[in-house]
Motif scaffolding. Structure first.
Motif, PDB file in Angstrom:
ATOM      1  N   VAL A  33      48.833 104.692  68.180  1.00  0.00           N
ATOM      2  CA  VAL A  33      49.426 103.353  68.034  1.00  0.00           C
ATOM      3  C   VAL A  33      50.912 103.447  68.342  1.00  0.00           C
ATOM      4  O   VAL A  33      51.619 104.297  67.803  1.00  0.00           O
ATOM      5  N   ALA A  34      51.382 102.570  69.250  1.00  0.00           N
ATOM      6  CA  ALA A  34      52.796 102.591  69.631  1.00  0.00           C
ATOM      7  C   ALA A  34      53.547 101.501  68.882  1.00  0.00           C
ATOM      8  O   ALA A  34      53.064 100.377  68.754  1.00  0.00           O
ATOM      9  N   PHE A  35      54.727 101.843  68.386  1.00  0.00           N
ATOM     10  CA  PHE A  35      55.557 100.895  67.626  1.00  0.00           C
ATOM     11  C   PHE A  35      56.861 100.643  68.361  1.00  0.00           C
ATOM     12  O   PHE A  35      57.463 101.564  68.916  1.00  0.00           O
ATOM     13  N   THR A  36      57.317  99.397  68.317  1.00  0.00           N
ATOM     14  CA  THR A  36      58.655  99.127  68.824  1.00  0.00           C
ATOM     15  C   THR A  36      59.255  97.945  68.080  1.00  0.00           C
ATOM     16  O   THR A  36      58.549  97.173  67.430  1.00  0.00           O
ATOM     17  N   ILE A  37      60.576  97.821  68.188  1.00  0.00           N
ATOM     18  CA  ILE A  37      61.271  96.685  67.594  1.00  0.00           C
ATOM     19  C   ILE A  37      61.955  95.932  68.723  1.00  0.00           C
ATOM     20  O   ILE A  37      62.513  96.561  69.623  1.00  0.00           O
ATOM     21  N   LYS A  70      45.061  95.374  76.325  1.00  0.00           N
ATOM     22  CA  LYS A  70      45.013  96.101  75.042  1.00  0.00           C
ATOM     23  C   LYS A  70      45.718  95.302  73.950  1.00  0.00           C
ATOM     24  O   LYS A  70      46.674  94.583  74.222  1.00  0.00           O
ATOM     25  N   PRO A  71      45.252  95.431  72.689  1.00  0.00           N
ATOM     26  CA  PRO A  71      45.818  94.610  71.622  1.00  0.00           C
ATOM     27  C   PRO A  71      47.246  94.996  71.239  1.00  0.00           C
ATOM     28  O   PRO A  71      47.572  96.184  71.148  1.00  0.00           O
ATOM     29  N   VAL A  72      48.088  93.984  71.065  1.00  0.00           N
ATOM     30  CA  VAL A  72      49.434  94.190  70.540  1.00  0.00           C
ATOM     31  C   VAL A  72      49.599  93.260  69.348  1.00  0.00           C
ATOM     32  O   VAL A  72      49.395  92.058  69.456  1.00  0.00           O
ATOM     33  N   GLN A  73      49.951  93.862  68.227  1.00  0.00           N
ATOM     34  CA  GLN A  73      50.119  93.047  67.031  1.00  0.00           C
ATOM     35  C   GLN A  73      51.593  92.760  66.823  1.00  0.00           C
ATOM     36  O   GLN A  73      52.427  93.652  66.918  1.00  0.00           O
ATOM     37  N   GLU A  74      51.907  91.498  66.528  1.00  0.00           N
ATOM     38  CA  GLU A  74      53.304  91.140  66.279  1.00  0.00           C
ATOM     39  C   GLU A  74      53.540  91.018  64.784  1.00  0.00           C
ATOM     40  O   GLU A  74      52.775  90.366  64.081  1.00  0.00           O
ATOM     41  N   ILE A  75      54.616  91.647  64.313  1.00  0.00           N
ATOM     42  CA  ILE A  75      54.994  91.490  62.906  1.00  0.00           C
ATOM     43  C   ILE A  75      56.427  90.974  62.885  1.00  0.00           C
ATOM     44  O   ILE A  75      57.332  91.651  63.370  1.00  0.00           O
ATOM     45  N   PRO A  76      56.651  89.781  62.323  1.00  0.00           N
ATOM     46  CA  PRO A  76      58.035  89.312  62.232  1.00  0.00           C
ATOM     47  C   PRO A  76      58.805  90.223  61.280  1.00  0.00           C
ATOM     48  O   PRO A  76      58.279  90.616  60.229  1.00  0.00           O
ATOM     49  N   ALA A 119      48.083 104.729  75.326  1.00  0.00           N
ATOM     50  CA  ALA A 119      48.029 104.424  73.896  1.00  0.00           C
ATOM     51  C   ALA A 119      46.975 103.340  73.665  1.00  0.00           C
ATOM     52  O   ALA A 119      46.715 102.524  74.546  1.00  0.00           O
ATOM     53  N   ASP A 120      46.373 103.338  72.447  1.00  0.00           N
ATOM     54  CA  ASP A 120      45.262 102.419  72.212  1.00  0.00           C
ATOM     55  C   ASP A 120      45.714 101.007  71.882  1.00  0.00           C
ATOM     56  O   ASP A 120      45.123 100.046  72.323  1.00  0.00           O
ATOM     57  N   ARG A 121      46.754 100.904  71.056  1.00  0.00           N
ATOM     58  CA  ARG A 121      47.254  99.564  70.750  1.00  0.00           C
ATOM     59  C   ARG A 121      48.724  99.643  70.396  1.00  0.00           C
ATOM     60  O   ARG A 121      49.284 100.727  70.251  1.00  0.00           O
ATOM     61  N   GLY A 122      49.323  98.449  70.271  1.00  0.00           N
ATOM     62  CA  GLY A 122      50.759  98.420  70.032  1.00  0.00           C
ATOM     63  C   GLY A 122      51.105  97.529  68.859  1.00  0.00           C
ATOM     64  O   GLY A 122      50.359  96.635  68.496  1.00  0.00           O
TER      65      GLY A 122
END
Ligand SMILES: Cc1cc2nc3c(=O)[nH]c(=O)nc-3n(C[C@H](O)[C@H](O)[C@H](O)COP(=O)(O)OP(=O)(O)OC[C@H]3O[C@@H](n4cnc5c(N)ncnc54)[C@H](O)[C@@H]3O)c2cc1C
Ligand code: SF4
Ligand code: SF4
Lengths: 605, 254, 308
Positions: free
Chosen positions: B56-60, B196-202, B77-80
């Protein structure tokens, strides 16, 4: 006596059957491979064969002699009962069989020499013992077939040995049916689709428009079933004639590649079950060694198309991320900067500063778009070629414009490396630009750009009249628009290095020579010229990375150039210019290396 | 094996423009994935192919930061996970706490991979601070990682020595660029990655501690970088002396 | 709040540089500069005042060093902790800042104090931009090595602090000196690059020693490695070789073909020595000397030596 007659009749019948079997299998398998057996096709094939054998190419001489020999000997067997009565026919067959026999003898000698060399290539490539014996067997069969055909032609003139003749013919015909029908079918199926055609594994616009789902797209071949039937037929058709190996610059430089070995490894391995896929027997550097010069494809007498296979395997390596820094870096530069160097596109027209060259957006009515290409745009040495070409066109009153920073890489380095997606992205970008400007005629100083624009862009909606700069220059000279005063013709001997992508790929032979002839006193030929030219080593994206080798390809070529005794080498490709200039220095040949355009521009006041 | 990998959507210094007063134009400046982060992604992918599992890849960043996530996804990578908020520029502590909160939200990871430093600021502080915030072990500057029996055996490349250390998992590891050659994603792979799925978190959802005193950027000025093209005249000795003077002024002599 | 500025680096050499920074800062703000030493006093560290923290052992891993510093700081309340921005130093600083909840400035060069605000310069964007950053006190700061000169102010004041038992979760299995010979040009601060202007392999040591004098490494153009084999492949800079961005790039006898420039165009300062005044390398250089390298290189070396 009766027994003998019976034996003769049986043998004769079998021999007739065996001959018929050749034609039947060719027919059936061609139908199956949908390789149309139309008269036009066969005529084109025959014409091409004849042209190349007459040109004295030993491979084609051998090939034509075998075809002729087999044909004559079959005719002799078929006509044996009536032949003694038909004197004229006898004379005709004799007239044909004498040169055919001579040709076979030459072919046999050439073949033996190839055999010896093939073994030394195998040693340096460290092929397995099993491979080498399979290869010896295959080459042995070829030599036996040649010997049988030749002896048959001779024996046919000794009536006492008619039985022997028919028997020999049966053996030979069986060999042909067993080993040479596939290759023949392959050859027929390849008419008109050899150089410069490249298989297109997918079309980006279909994916963009959603017609094709991106997740279903596979580019490249990682396992045998992924090869198209045409590709499998191609490598299965290799009968170890060895013409490709003899002409391959990678093999000559001692790189880990021989096109013959590559084809045969794939064929033998897939026949044996193909465990682990092609990469179980093919190395990465083996594939990177290829300069895409096309010598193998062009010289193969049975129409094997090595390059499709090399590209497909490279595509798989790219998709699996098997790239070193140079290759990945070049592709990243293309993605980010639209040129393989990674330079700013805004500097692309710097070479033209102060020359008053217009960009197409400024002058949309120019007759020609001058496609400069990345090397002549950014490489300081090659920029002189662009400036020379601009001078020539101005002097001849040709109206032209450049695209400046709107010209992206033509895409060739991406496609040859195996990154088809990036290639097509660049193509669409360029096509959109050229079409929006209403471009009709394009002239370019780079044969790689020329080849892509002319032969590949139409598939993606870019149809232009494309000319190579040597064609335009010779045209201008011929029509008198470009004038070289006699006192400016340089007294110097020059030899022309034919660029693969101009000559072998696109049949440009005479124009560069004419252009040169207008400006220098003495144009000499290297041993390998025209369609048989020897690569400079830069093609197939090889300019952008290193491959292990024992000597450089450009060094071999620089030596050939020096052997002509000429003082200078003329090039018609900025890559060739860079490679040969570099190797002339390294080899210390002392030869000046200049583009045809530079030489002509010097002679124009 | 669950592997998290941190990628930074960093300003592309090669495209950086100079605005009035010699200030760099950061507003709308072109960004790209921080180059060394690709080594971290590559290492994550190699771990996955050896051990199985998920990367899982993370970014800001803003929506634009999806580009960098997409690069990681294109590589394999599988998802972000995209934490939507402003890049905390030079406040490394805040950046680390934000990533830590997002990583925790996604559940337990065995390995969290980062690169030795980002291409824009190269502070090298987020990875250890991240480990502090996650309360896990940390190993920096890895040029070789072996995972075995819940432990990570790591070769660390330091300025003049090489250390072999062992850390319990979960562990945060920062890798040096020598560790591998990151793969080039093909255009087709990049197109496939958009699926591929990317989840957004505020960022606001993560309730990140702003810290006792934030790091503020007071000003920035572009170093003039175009070449000076000064030809130093004089005989060898004179020219050498003048050259040394100039280099001293440039501050490039030790 | 105590009025101390602490300096810590695992490297004695960097520690001396940090003491310069600490003294400068301390003087400006009426504080005192203290060299923090873990486990024992190091001979190579020159300082007026020291704090020896017991309990960490010699050469501890950064995790343990950080805990030792954290405990000492909790008890002694320094206003600033300067840490050398070495690989281990960055980890130590980050952890200390995180554990104490202090802000952290990184890769700082010019430090100053303005009231209760600490201010520093640092480069960002591959050295293209200088940023001025600030934060409140107390704070942790990592200092770019080789920016400050080594301090020579010595004294005998020594204080001790016992940090108690210190252990970490990371275990050291082995530690060895880096393999010699494997130069990483990509990380070199200065590069002297040799081109075909160099006539013989035997002349390379001359350039090598210039490189060493500059604190850097020797690179080359492609012909020297690929064609002549005078230097290993990893020394060749350019399109087909390594890409480098040193602070100082000295091209000696290199014509400056694009394939070479492609690999060094982002260097901070470029110097060229070439006999041909029209060589393209001069277009890509900050300082050029049009002369024979065999005269200029020894002259530069002499000038450098006399500068010391
Ligand atoms: C596909 C390809 C890839 C390439 N990739 C690279 C690459 O990655 N890196 C690379 O470097 N090259 C590369 N090259 C080679 C490149 O084109 C140039 O040939 C090469 O950089 C030239 O090296 P040079 O400058 O050392 O030699 P030259 O071009 O021969 O220049 C030597 C210079 O030394 C000067 N000189 C001579 N004597 C003296 C003296 N006594 N004192 C001072 N100066 C003197 C001369 O004036 C001249 O300018 C590549 C070439 C090709 C074709
Ligand atoms: S295209 Fe040229 S280099 Fe490649 S295999 Fe064929 S002959 Fe050899
Ligand atoms: S660079 Fe020149 S010789 Fe070589 S493949 Fe192209 S056209 Fe061939």
């Amino acid at each position: 006596m009766v027994l003998l007659a019976a034996a003769y009749i049986v043998t004769y019948a079998v021999s007739l059957l065996s001959a018929a079997a050749i034609f039947a299998t060719v027919f059936v398998r061609s139908r199956r491979a949908s390789a149309g057996l139309g008269a036009g096709r066969l005529l084109e094939l025959t014409r091409e064969e004849a042209r190349r054998s007459i040109s004295g190419d030993p491979v084609f001489l051998m090939h034509a002699s075998i075809a002729l020999g087999v044909g004559v000997s079959i005719a002799e067997v078929v006509l044996a009962p009536v032949l003694p009565a038909l004197f004229a026919l006898r004379i005709l067959l004799l007239a044909v069989s004498v040169p055919a026999t001579a040709g076979l003898a030459v072919a046999f000698a050439w073949r033996v020499q190839r055999f010896v060399q093939s073994k030394s290539v195998e040693r340096s490539l460290h092929t397995t013992g099993a491979f080498s014996s399979a290869s010896t067997r295959m080459q042995g069969i070829l030599m036996v077939a040649i010997a049988l055909t030749a002896s048959e032609l001779v024996v046919a003139w000794l009536p006492a040995f008619a039985l022997v003749d028919a028997a020999v013919s049966i053996v030979r015909n069986s060999l042909v049916v067993a080993y040479y029908v596939g290759p023949t079918v392959n050859l027929i199926s390849r008419v008109g689709t050899r150089l410069p055609s490249v298989e297109t594994p997918f079309v980006l616009s279909d994916i963009m428009s959603g017609k094709v789902d991106a997740s279903t797209v596979r580019s490249g071949v990682g396992d045998y079933p992924d090869f198209s039937p045409k590709e499998s037929l191609s490598f299965d058709s290799c009968v170890e004639i060895g013409a490709c190996e003899a002409s391959c610059p990678a093999t000559a430089a001692g790189r880990p590649l021989s096109p013959r070995v590559l084809m045969r490894k794939l064929s033998l391995h897939s026949d044996a079950g193909g465990e682990g896929g092609p990469f179980a027997v093919v190395g990465e550097d083996e594939l990177w060694s290829c300069t895409s010069c096309g010598a193998c494809v062009s010289s193969c007498p049975v129409g094997v198309k090595h390059l499709d296979i090399v590209y497909d395997l490279r595509r798989d390596l790219v998709a699996r991320g098997k790239l070193d820094k140079e290759k990945a870096g070049m592709l990243e530069n293309l993605a980010r900067s639209q040129n393989p160097y990674g330079f700013k596109q805004s500097d692309r027209a710097k070479w033209a500063e102060g020359l008053g060259v217009q960009t197409a957006s400024e002058s949309s009515r120019a007759e020609y778009v001058y496609w400069v290409g990345c090397v002549a745009s950014f490489d300081q040495r090659a920029q002189r070629v662009a400036r020379s070409m601009a001078k020539i066109m101005k002097s001849a009153g040709v109206s032209f414009a450049i695209l400046g920073q709107d010209e992206a890489c033509v895409g060739d380095p991406a496609r040859r490396l195996g990154e088809e997606g990036r290639y097509q992205e660049l193509v669409y970008q360029n096509v959109e630009k050229l079409n929006s400007l209403g471009a009709k005629k394009v002239v370019t100083t780079c044969p790689h750009c020329f080849n892509s624009l002319k032969n590949e862009y139409p598939r993606f909606g870019g149809e232009y009249e494309v000319v190579h700069h040597t064609q335009l220059i010779s045209d201008l000279v011929r029509s008198g628009r470009l004038k070289v005063p006699p006192d400016r013709v340089r007294e110097v001997s020059v030899t022309l290095h034919d660029a693969c992508y101009a000559s072998r790929y696109n049949n440009i032979f005479d124009e560069p020579r004419e252009a040169l002839g207008s400006s220098v006193s003495d144009v000499r030929e290297m041993k390998r010229n025209g369609e048989k030219t020897f690569c400079c080593g830069a093609g197939g994206s090889n300019y952008w990375f290193k491959v292990p080798e024992q000597r450089t390809i450009s060094g071999i070529r620089a030596k050939e150039a020096a052997e002509t005794g000429a003082k200078a080498v003329a090039t018609e490709c900025p890559f060739c210019l860079s490679m040969l200039e570099d190797s002339s220095k390294v080899m210390g040949t002392g030869m000046e290396v200049r583009d045809v355009a530079e030489i002509v521009a010097d002679a124009v006041p | 094996m669950r592997i998290a990998v941190c990628v930074k959507h960093a300003i592309d210094e090669t495209e950086l423009k100079t605005g009035p007063g010699g200030r760099p134009v950061l507003e709308g400046a072109a960004c790209k994935v921080s180059v060394f982060d690709k080594n971290a992604v590559e290492e994550a992918l190699r771990m996955r192919s050896a051990q199985g599992g998920e990367v899982v890849a993370f970014t800001i960043g803003s929506e634009d930061a999806r580009k960098s996530l997409k690069e990681a996804l294109a590589m394999g990578a599988d998802r972000g996970v995209l934490v939507v908020g402003a890049q905390a520029s030079l406040d490394t502590g805040r950046t680390a706490r934000t990533i830590a909160a997002a990583v925790k939200k996604e559940g337990a990871f065995d390995v969290v991979l980062c690169s030795e430093g980002s291409s824009d600021t190269y502070s090298g502080q987020v990875p250890p601070m991240l480990a502090e915030a996650l309360g896990t072990a940390y190993v920096g500057y890895a040029r070789k990682i072996q995972l075995e029996g819940g432990k990570a055996k790591v070769e660390r490349l330091l300025e003049d020595s090489v250390e072999e250390v062992e850390a319990p998992m979960p562990v945060v590891v920062s890798v040096v660029s020598e560790i591998n050659e990151p793969r080039y994603p093909t255009l087709i792979q990049i197109m496939q990655a958009s699926k591929k799925p990317v989840q957004e978190i505020p960022e606001s959802q993560l309730a990140v501690d702003p810290g006792s005193s934030p790091v503020a950027v007071l000003g920035m000025s572009v170093q003039t970088s175009s070449r000076k093209r000064v030809i130093i005249e004089g005989g060898p000795e004179d020219a050498a002396a003048k050259l040394i003077q100039e280099l001293e002024k440039e501050g490039v002599l030790r | 709040m105590s009025e101390q500025v602490w300096a810590y680096s695992g490297s004695g050499e960097v520690q001396c540089e940090l003491m310069s920074a600490a003294l400068e800062l301390a003087e400006k703000s009426g504080r005192s500069a203290v060299a923090v030493e873990l486990g024992r006093q190091r001979e190579e560290v020159v300082a007026q005042s020291r704090l020896v923290v017991k309990g960490a052992g010699d050469d501890p891993l950064p995790e343990v060093a950080a805990e030792a510093l954290t405990r000492a700081a909790r008890s002694r309340h320094p206003s600033t902790i300067l840490v050398g921005a070495t690989r281990n130093g960055r980890e130590v600083a980050s952890r200390v800042a995180a554990r104490l909840g202090w802000p952290c400035l990184s890769e700082a060069s010019k430090l100053s104090i303005d009231g209760a605000q600490l201010q520093a310069n640092r480069t960002v964007f591959a050295g293209k931009v200088v940023a001025t950053v600030s934060c409140g006190l107390p704070a942790v700061v990592t200092i770019k090595p080789a920016f400050y000169p080594k301090s020579t102010a010595s004294g005998k004041e020594v204080d001790e602090f016992d940090a108690g038992e210190l252990t970490g979760v990371v275990k050291l299995l082995s530690r060895r000196k880096k393999e010699a010979g494997a130069v990483d040009l990509r990380k070199a601060k200065a590069i002297v690059s040799a081109g075909r202007g160099v006539k013989r392999k035997e002349d390379l040591p001359m350039l090598q020693s210039l490189a060493e004098e500059l604190g850097g490494a020797l690179g080359c153009s492609r012909p020297l490695s690929s064609d002549l084999g005078w230097l290993p492949e990893e020394c060749h800079i350019g399109l087909t070789g390594v890409t480098v961005k040193p602070d100082l790039y000295v091209a000696v006898g290199i014509s400056g073909q694009l394939q070479h420039i492609a690999g060094m165009k982002d260097s901070k300062v470029v110097v060229a020595v070439n006999t041909d005044k029209d060589a393209p390398i001069f277009q890509a250089s900050d300082y050029g000397i049009v002369a024979d390298l065999y005269q200029v290189v020894p002259a530069i070396k002499k000038a450098l030596e006399s500068r010391r």
